[in-house]
Design a protein around this motif. Structure first.
Motif, PDB file in Angstrom:
ATOM      1  N   TYR A   1     -13.628  58.532-141.865  1.00  0.00           N
ATOM      2  CA  TYR A   1     -12.649  58.610-140.776  1.00  0.00           C
ATOM      3  C   TYR A   1     -11.193  58.741-141.241  1.00  0.00           C
ATOM      4  CZ  TYR A   1     -16.639  57.236-137.957  1.00  0.00           C
ATOM      5  OH  TYR A   1     -17.879  57.194-137.350  1.00  0.00           O
ATOM      6  N   GLY A   2     -10.951  58.642-142.527  1.00  0.00           N
ATOM      7  CA  GLY A   2      -9.591  58.838-143.044  1.00  0.00           C
ATOM      8  C   GLY A   2      -8.587  57.877-142.427  1.00  0.00           C
ATOM      9  N   THR A   3      -7.453  58.416-141.960  1.00  0.00           N
ATOM     10  CA  THR A   3      -6.377  57.578-141.428  1.00  0.00           C
ATOM     11  C   THR A   3      -6.756  56.892-140.111  1.00  0.00           C
ATOM     12  OG1 THR A   3      -5.404  59.520-140.334  1.00  0.00           O
ATOM     13  CG2 THR A   3      -4.570  58.952-142.525  1.00  0.00           C
ATOM     14  N   GLN A   4      -7.833  57.335-139.472  1.00  0.00           N
ATOM     15  CA  GLN A   4      -8.281  56.669-138.247  1.00  0.00           C
ATOM     16  C   GLN A   4      -8.714  55.230-138.521  1.00  0.00           C
ATOM     17  OE1 GLN A   4     -10.997  59.003-135.713  1.00  0.00           O
ATOM     18  NE2 GLN A   4     -10.460  60.805-136.936  1.00  0.00           N
ATOM     19  N   VAL A   5      -8.918  54.911-139.800  1.00  0.00           N
ATOM     20  CA  VAL A   5      -9.314  53.552-140.159  1.00  0.00           C
ATOM     21  C   VAL A   5      -8.262  52.538-139.718  1.00  0.00           C
ATOM     22  CG1 VAL A   5      -8.268  53.572-142.477  1.00  0.00           C
ATOM     23  CG2 VAL A   5     -10.240  52.114-142.013  1.00  0.00           C
ATOM     24  N   TYR A   6      -6.980  52.932-139.703  1.00  0.00           N
ATOM     25  CA  TYR A   6      -5.928  52.016-139.265  1.00  0.00           C
ATOM     26  C   TYR A   6      -6.126  51.611-137.804  1.00  0.00           C
ATOM     27  CZ  TYR A   6      -3.329  53.326-143.501  1.00  0.00           C
ATOM     28  OH  TYR A   6      -2.932  53.535-144.800  1.00  0.00           O
ATOM     29  N   VAL A   7      -6.491  52.587-136.985  1.00  0.00           N
ATOM     30  CA  VAL A   7      -6.728  52.318-135.563  1.00  0.00           C
ATOM     31  C   VAL A   7      -7.927  51.388-135.400  1.00  0.00           C
ATOM     32  CG1 VAL A   7      -7.274  53.339-133.319  1.00  0.00           C
ATOM     33  CG2 VAL A   7      -5.765  54.551-134.913  1.00  0.00           C
ATOM     34  N   MET A   8      -8.974  51.638-136.168  1.00  0.00           N
ATOM     35  CA  MET A   8     -10.178  50.817-136.088  1.00  0.00           C
ATOM     36  C   MET A   8      -9.891  49.378-136.502  1.00  0.00           C
ATOM     37  SD  MET A   8     -13.894  51.321-137.945  1.00  0.00           S
ATOM     38  CE  MET A   8     -14.197  52.875-137.103  1.00  0.00           C
ATOM     39  N   LEU A   9      -9.167  49.199-137.599  1.00  0.00           N
ATOM     40  CA  LEU A   9      -8.863  47.854-138.073  1.00  0.00           C
ATOM     41  C   LEU A   9      -7.948  47.127-137.095  1.00  0.00           C
ATOM     42  CD1 LEU A   9      -8.395  48.362-141.932  1.00  0.00           C
ATOM     43  CD2 LEU A   9     -10.456  47.852-140.617  1.00  0.00           C
ATOM     44  N   PHE A  10      -6.987  47.856-136.528  1.00  0.00           N
ATOM     45  CA  PHE A  10      -6.112  47.271-135.500  1.00  0.00           C
ATOM     46  C   PHE A  10      -6.958  46.752-134.339  1.00  0.00           C
ATOM     47  CE2 PHE A  10      -3.722  47.296-131.612  1.00  0.00           C
ATOM     48  CZ  PHE A  10      -2.465  46.826-131.947  1.00  0.00           C
ATOM     49  N   GLY A  11      -7.888  47.573-133.874  1.00  0.00           N
ATOM     50  CA  GLY A  11      -8.731  47.199-132.746  1.00  0.00           C
ATOM     51  C   GLY A  11      -9.598  45.992-133.045  1.00  0.00           C
ATOM     52  N   ILE A  12     -10.136  45.922-134.244  1.00  0.00           N
ATOM     53  CA  ILE A  12     -11.002  44.802-134.616  1.00  0.00           C
ATOM     54  C   ILE A  12     -10.213  43.493-134.650  1.00  0.00           C
ATOM     55  CG2 ILE A  12     -12.357  43.799-136.501  1.00  0.00           C
ATOM     56  CD1 ILE A  12     -13.265  46.672-137.155  1.00  0.00           C
ATOM     57  N   ILE A  13      -9.051  43.501-135.303  1.00  0.00           N
ATOM     58  CA  ILE A  13      -8.241  42.281-135.378  1.00  0.00           C
ATOM     59  C   ILE A  13      -7.738  41.877-133.996  1.00  0.00           C
ATOM     60  CG2 ILE A  13      -6.103  41.284-136.288  1.00  0.00           C
ATOM     61  CD1 ILE A  13      -8.382  41.492-138.323  1.00  0.00           C
TER      62      ILE A  13
ATOM     63  N   ALA B   1      -1.292  43.369-134.297  1.00  0.00           N
ATOM     64  CA  ALA B   1      -2.586  43.173-133.643  1.00  0.00           C
ATOM     65  C   ALA B   1      -2.899  41.696-133.479  1.00  0.00           C
ATOM     66  CB  ALA B   1      -3.692  43.856-134.456  1.00  0.00           C
ATOM     67  N   ALA B   2      -2.639  40.910-134.524  1.00  0.00           N
ATOM     68  CA  ALA B   2      -2.938  39.474-134.486  1.00  0.00           C
ATOM     69  C   ALA B   2      -2.062  38.742-133.473  1.00  0.00           C
ATOM     70  CB  ALA B   2      -2.747  38.873-135.882  1.00  0.00           C
ATOM     71  N   ILE B   3      -0.782  39.073-133.447  1.00  0.00           N
ATOM     72  CA  ILE B   3       0.145  38.405-132.530  1.00  0.00           C
ATOM     73  C   ILE B   3      -0.123  38.813-131.085  1.00  0.00           C
ATOM     74  CG2 ILE B   3       2.574  38.219-131.837  1.00  0.00           C
ATOM     75  CD1 ILE B   3       3.292  38.480-134.818  1.00  0.00           C
ATOM     76  N   SER B   4      -0.292  40.106-130.834  1.00  0.00           N
ATOM     77  CA  SER B   4      -0.533  40.578-129.468  1.00  0.00           C
ATOM     78  C   SER B   4      -1.908  40.127-128.968  1.00  0.00           C
ATOM     79  CB  SER B   4      -0.420  42.107-129.392  1.00  0.00           C
ATOM     80  OG  SER B   4      -1.319  42.738-130.282  1.00  0.00           O
ATOM     81  N   GLY B   5      -2.892  40.066-129.859  1.00  0.00           N
ATOM     82  CA  GLY B   5      -4.219  39.583-129.474  1.00  0.00           C
ATOM     83  C   GLY B   5      -4.168  38.146-129.015  1.00  0.00           C
TER      84      GLY B   5
END
Length: 215
Positions: free
Chosen positions: A24-36, A78-82
């Motif tokens: 997924y290349g740079t899409q990994v940032y979006v995925m990790l953001f979503g998970i956290i 992601a952590a703060i907004s979550g």
């Protein structure tokens, strides 16, 4: 890849991160953001990886697969907004959560977190970042308990920054050492104990002084 395979990859992304980056290349940032975000913001998703994901992501940053500064900035947000979303959900639901049965809520984890919260107060929001399950329920309990939002955000931001930075940086420098990578959860728990023990000792000491003065 079907949906179930994708879901399994997301749930165990801390173990399959290399494959995710390759596919997924740079899409990994979006995925990790979503998970956290989901792990800290939704009480129904405490099973998502947190500590191990941050640590392993830091290790991949050391190989040049990801940009560490961009990763940390995104995951701190992601952590703060979550946590903030979780707090407002708890505030909306209110104290009825302790008396009513909700199919989507783990009552055992809720009561465990409440006990942790009552014992350590506002510091729970910071300390719980390093305790799986508890970190997902802590902001929810803070909202249910009507903790002042300003005070909550102070601990939320402090904990979010400390959690993400410490584990990503630790992964960057030590994540490629097998013995550390294989015993990550034990190391994190030891770190939490090191942080909590002085607080407990301080509480016992203050109680002792109170007893002595009353006599």
């Amino acid at each position: 890849m079907d949906f179930m395979q994708f879901l399994d990859m997301v749930i165990h992304v801390d173990k399959t991160l290399g494959m995710v980056i390759s596919n997924y290349g740079t899409q990994v940032y979006v995925m990790l953001f979503g998970i956290i975000f989901c792990e800290t913001g939704l009480v129904v998703m405490p099973f998502l990886p947190g500590d191990s994901l941050l640590f392993i992501a830091g290790a991949f940053c050391a190989t040049g697969a990801m940009d560490m500064w961009l990763l940390m900035a995104l995951l701190i947000f992601a952590a703060i907004s979550g946590n903030t979303v979780n707090y407002w959900v708890g505030k909306k639901v209110g104290r009825s959560v302790f008396t009513k049965d909700y199919a989507w809520l783990d009552k055992k984890a809720l009561h465990h977190t409440q006990a942790f919260f009552e014992k350590h107060g506002g510091k729970t929001i910071t300390l719980s970042r390093f305790v799986p399950i508890v970190r997902t329920f802590a902001p929810f309990v803070a909202g249910v308990s009507d903790m002042p939002f300003g005070r909550f955000q102070f601990y939320n931001i402090t904990g979010g920054v400390g959690w993400v930075v410490s584990l990503v940086v630790a992964g960057y420098f030590f994540g490629n050492i097998p013995i550390i990578r294989d015993h990550l959860n034990t190391i994190v728990l030891l770190g939490v104990c090191a942080a909590i023990v002085p607080i407990i000792i301080g509480g016992i000491w203050r109680f002792y002084l109170k007893v002595v003065r009353s006599n």
